[in-house]
Design an enzyme around this catalytic site. Structure first.
Site, short mmCIF file in Angstrom:
data_model
loop_
_atom_site.label_atom_id
_atom_site.label_comp_id
_atom_site.label_asym_id
_atom_site.label_seq_id
_atom_site.Cartn_x
_atom_site.Cartn_y
_atom_site.Cartn_z
N LYS A 111 0.79 -1.26 -0.04
CA LYS A 111 -0.06 0.08 0.01
C LYS A 111 0.97 1.32 -0.17
O LYS A 111 0.52 2.21 -0.67
CB LYS A 111 -1.06 -0.04 1.13
CG LYS A 111 -2.16 -0.94 1.19
CD LYS A 111 -3.00 -0.88 1.96
CE LYS A 111 -4.33 -1.78 1.97
NZ LYS A 111 -5.42 -1.62 2.94
N LYS A 196 -4.19 -11.09 -6.27
CA LYS A 196 -5.32 -11.30 -5.65
C LYS A 196 -6.56 -10.39 -6.19
O LYS A 196 -6.09 -9.32 -6.62
CB LYS A 196 -5.13 -10.87 -4.19
CG LYS A 196 -6.18 -11.03 -3.10
CD LYS A 196 -5.78 -10.38 -1.77
CE LYS A 196 -5.76 -9.00 -1.66
NZ LYS A 196 -5.78 -8.53 -0.66
N LYS A 199 -10.71 -4.65 -4.40
CA LYS A 199 -11.74 -3.88 -4.66
C LYS A 199 -11.16 -2.61 -5.11
O LYS A 199 -11.41 -1.64 -5.78
CB LYS A 199 -12.71 -3.65 -3.64
CG LYS A 199 -11.95 -3.33 -2.25
CD LYS A 199 -13.13 -3.40 -1.19
CE LYS A 199 -12.41 -3.20 0.20
NZ LYS A 199 -13.15 -3.62 1.36
P1 TYM Z 1 -10.47 -6.18 3.97
O1 TYM Z 1 -11.68 -5.20 4.19
O2 TYM Z 1 -9.50 -5.61 2.86
O3 TYM Z 1 -11.16 -7.27 3.57
C1 TYM Z 1 -12.24 -7.93 4.11
C2 TYM Z 1 -12.27 -9.44 4.27
O4 TYM Z 1 -12.11 -9.97 2.96
C3 TYM Z 1 -10.88 -10.80 2.70
N1 TYM Z 1 -10.66 -10.78 1.39
C4 TYM Z 1 -10.37 -11.78 0.64
N2 TYM Z 1 -10.56 -13.19 0.69
C5 TYM Z 1 -10.49 -13.85 -0.31
N3 TYM Z 1 -10.04 -13.46 -1.64
C6 TYM Z 1 -9.80 -12.09 -1.83
N4 TYM Z 1 -9.35 -11.80 -2.88
C7 TYM Z 1 -9.92 -11.55 -0.75
N5 TYM Z 1 -9.81 -9.89 -0.70
C8 TYM Z 1 -10.15 -9.73 0.64
C9 TYM Z 1 -9.80 -10.39 3.64
O5 TYM Z 1 -8.92 -11.23 3.94
C10 TYM Z 1 -10.83 -10.02 5.00
O6 TYM Z 1 -10.81 -11.10 5.77
N6 TYM Z 1 -7.40 -5.43 8.18
C11 TYM Z 1 -8.94 -6.10 7.39
C12 TYM Z 1 -9.96 -5.47 8.21
C13 TYM Z 1 -9.98 -5.55 9.78
C14 TYM Z 1 -9.86 -6.84 10.48
C15 TYM Z 1 -9.99 -6.53 11.89
C16 TYM Z 1 -10.36 -8.18 10.26
C17 TYM Z 1 -9.68 -4.68 10.50
N7 TYM Z 1 -9.84 -5.19 11.86
C18 TYM Z 1 -10.18 -7.37 12.83
C19 TYM Z 1 -10.60 -9.33 11.11
C20 TYM Z 1 -10.23 -8.69 12.52
C21 TYM Z 1 -8.89 -5.75 5.89
O7 TYM Z 1 -8.46 -4.70 5.65
O8 TYM Z 1 -9.96 -6.36 5.53
#
Ligand code: TYM
Length: 332
Positions: A111, A196, A199
């Site tokens: 990032k 991957k 979004k």
């Molecule tokens: P975020 O918002 O980027 O993504 C949300 C969830 O989606 C999963 N994910 C995927 N899974 C499969 N294939 C993909 N291509 C893919 N892209 C995203 C992510 O692994 C995630 O589970 N840091 C986290 C948010 C967060 C969080 C937390 C999660 C903040 N605090 C505490 C768990 C517990 C994030 O940016 O996810």
């Protein structure tokens, strides 16, 4: 009963990667466990956001949670910034974290490179992101954290910080386990299947959004990159495009990849792709319809108000405990 927690950022619209890797699993887990699922708006502002757009996205993501089947009677659903304990604990954890630990985070490296390429400075918030995530989790003494594969490293850091704190200050935090599904934890880009699905990708043909119209979904799947040998088989290394499509089919329908491969033996990619498109449309269309209804109802605010109240009760207790261990404030 185990306690489960996870969260999603309200930046951009979710892709089926987020859905298949995370959200779909949340819905299954809520029946048997005590669950907390929230919307991490404070994580979203680690990169620049438009204020009105962010506000809209918070409501949309709540509507999506509910439309996918999350039930406020079973799970606590809330917005991170409405529970001040998250940032309070994040600061206390920050003071027990080294720069080196955060510099190693691959998501920070990716990032920050993107920010630098846009000519923007690298925000300290982006650097601190994993500590805030650790606070999100450690605040609630959770057993399991269902996430996609890309969050594994952040979970490892969370465990390290918890263990270190417990050693320094005495037993305070439960050590959480990541819950990463065997299939669906890393859905890949449709045009570049070695990276991957994300979004924040610049090319919309790389992802399917949860809000994409049926015909857009059909077009994107039809044009997804595969290979030229024409054999339906699962081989992530040599056939990454087709393997990704098989995985999407399997996670949505629950049918094993082996069984799908056997059923399509001898068929061309065209037939498989058009069937997959119908599988995806059939999964997403009802969710999209429910989401539209929910967006115009007062339910969203009711759910989030109740969720914040419940989460604040738990968070407040933990913050006080950690402050006490670290010697903050006055002893009462
Ligand atoms: P975020 O918002 O980027 O993504 C949300 C969830 O989606 C999963 N994910 C995927 N899974 C499969 N294939 C993909 N291509 C893919 N892209 C995203 C992510 O692994 C995630 O589970 N840091 C986290 C948010 C967060 C969080 C937390 C999660 C903040 N605090 C505490 C768990 C517990 C994030 O940016 O996810």
């Amino acid at each position: 009963m185990a306690r489960i927690l996870s969260a999603i950022q309200p930046s951009g619209t979710l892709t089926i990667g987020n859905y298949l890797g995370a959200l779909k699993n949340f819905v299954k887990l809520q029946d048997e466990h005590e669950c907390l699922f929230f919307i991490v708006d404070q994580h979203a502002i680690t990169v620049p956001q438009d204020r009105l757009e962010l506000r809209k996205k918070i409501k949309e993501l709540t509507a999506l949670y509910l439309a996918c089947g999350l039930d406020p009677e079973k799970a606590t659903i809330f917005v991170q910034s409405e529970v001040p304990g998250h940032t309070q604990l994040a600061w206390m954890l920050t003071c027990n974290t080294s720069m080196g630990e955060l510099e190693r985070m691959t998501q920070f490296k990716d990032k920050s490179q993107k920010q630098a390429a846009k000519g923007q400075g690298i925000g300290v918030g982006l650097f601190m992101y994993p500590v805030l995530m650790a606070a999100d989790i450690l605040l609630y003494d959770v057993d399991f954290v269902p996430v996609g594969d890309d969050q594994k490293q952040h979970l490892e850091l969370t465990r390290d910080l918890a263990e270190r704190f417990n050693n320094r200050f005495g037993e305070t935090f439960k050590i959480p386990e990541p819950l990463i599904a065997k299939t669906g934890a890393r859905i890949m880009s449709l045009q570049e299947p070695t990276k991957k699905m994300s979004k924040s990708d610049d090319n919309p043909r790389n992802f399917i959004l949860m809000t994409d119209e049926p015909n857009v979904i059909r077009k994107k799947i039809k044009s997804a990159v595969t290979d030229s040998d024409g054999i339906i088989a699962f081989d992530r290394e040599n056939k990454p495009g087709l393997s990704n499509l098989l995985e999407i089919y399997s996670v949505i329908t629950g049918e094993s990849i082996d069984s799908i491969v056997a059923r399509y033996e001898g068929c061309g990619y065209g037939q498989f792709k058009s069937d997959l498109a119908e599988v995806v449309v059939a999964e997403l269309e009802p969710i999209q319809n429910r989401m539209k209804e929910l967006l115009n109802s007062p339910i969203i605010d009711e759910v989030l108000d109740r969720g914040a109240e419940q989460a604040n009760k738990l968070a407040f207790k933990k913050v006080k405990k950690v402050e006490h261990k670290m010697g903050l404030g006055r002893k009462k």
